[in-house]
Design a protein around this motif. Sequence first.
Motif, PDB file in Angstrom:
ATOM      1  N   UNK A 203     -47.289   8.632  42.925  1.00 22.46           N
ATOM      2  CA  UNK A 203     -47.078   8.033  44.238  1.00 22.46           C
ATOM      3  C   UNK A 203     -45.584   7.864  44.503  1.00 22.46           C
ATOM      4  N   UNK A 204     -45.170   8.170  45.717  1.00 23.81           N
ATOM      5  CA  UNK A 204     -43.836   7.833  46.183  1.00 23.81           C
ATOM      6  C   UNK A 204     -43.995   6.975  47.419  1.00 23.81           C
ATOM      7  N   UNK A 205     -43.518   5.745  47.348  1.00 24.36           N
ATOM      8  CA  UNK A 205     -43.704   4.766  48.414  1.00 24.36           C
ATOM      9  C   UNK A 205     -42.345   4.425  49.017  1.00 24.36           C
ATOM     10  N   UNK A 206     -42.229   4.572  50.313  1.00 25.42           N
ATOM     11  CA  UNK A 206     -41.004   4.198  51.021  1.00 25.42           C
ATOM     12  C   UNK A 206     -41.365   3.124  52.042  1.00 25.42           C
ATOM     13  N   UNK A 207     -40.783   1.948  51.889  1.00 23.64           N
ATOM     14  CA  UNK A 207     -41.084   0.822  52.766  1.00 23.64           C
ATOM     15  C   UNK A 207     -40.116   0.782  53.944  1.00 23.64           C
ATOM     16  N   UNK A 208     -40.653   0.428  55.105  1.00 22.85           N
ATOM     17  CA  UNK A 208     -39.804   0.239  56.271  1.00 22.85           C
ATOM     18  C   UNK A 208     -38.995  -1.049  56.103  1.00 22.85           C
ATOM     19  N   UNK A 209     -37.869  -1.163  56.804  1.00 19.80           N
ATOM     20  CA  UNK A 209     -37.098  -2.407  56.742  1.00 19.80           C
ATOM     21  C   UNK A 209     -37.950  -3.617  57.123  1.00 19.80           C
ATOM     22  N   UNK A 210     -37.778  -4.695  56.385  1.00 17.14           N
ATOM     23  CA  UNK A 210     -38.543  -5.915  56.633  1.00 17.14           C
ATOM     24  C   UNK A 210     -37.814  -6.735  57.682  1.00 17.14           C
TER      25      UNK A 210
END
Length: 216
Positions: A203-210
């Motif tokens: 898995x490669x997970x990229x989170x949006x800015x919080x």
Amino acid sequence: MLKKLLPLALVCLSLSACSTLSSPFSSGAAPSANTVAPYREQVELTGRLNVVYQKDDKPESATVNFNWQQTAQRTDVTLYSPVGSTLATIAVTPQQAVLTQSGKAPRSAPDVDTLSAQMLGWSLPVSGLRDWLQGYAVGADGKRFVASPANDSVTTKDGWRLRYVSWQEVGQNAADNIPGALPQPRRIDAERNASAQADAVSLRIVLDPVPSDQAQ
């Protein structure tokens, strides 16, 4: 008289030199590499996930966008296609997991990893992600792991290898680019080897800015 004034002059010079040094608690101090934002039971996150998995002994991959909402007793995940259509919704409570795909009847099971593998073709480790997305995990030694830019990898108790590739600063000062905001994960890579119980998956997970109003 000169001998009496000399020690006093040296003390004054020392204090003057010290006053020019930056305090670690000043507004200009960079956040510590060993500091991470505190864990929150209630959180909402969005981002993108790329998965590589095995199907019929052949490598397959998929890319989805997701919305993640969790409270102390429940996790809700919505998976979207890159063009925005809903692919599946997942609701997880301590009692069961329910997965609903577009145009299909809901399916339930005690374990979301098994359910997602059956329905999606790959495992989504929701119970682990509740911790991982915020920089926490249970290590192979059974101890609580807290990630940071200076401590960015761990093998979990259930065999996942996590690496925190990049970070974002989140805090009341982050929106104004003022140093001192706490780091939270931006990109997380997770891998698990094949075993008798589960297939290999990456898995490669990229989170949006919080948003800053969710940082505390």
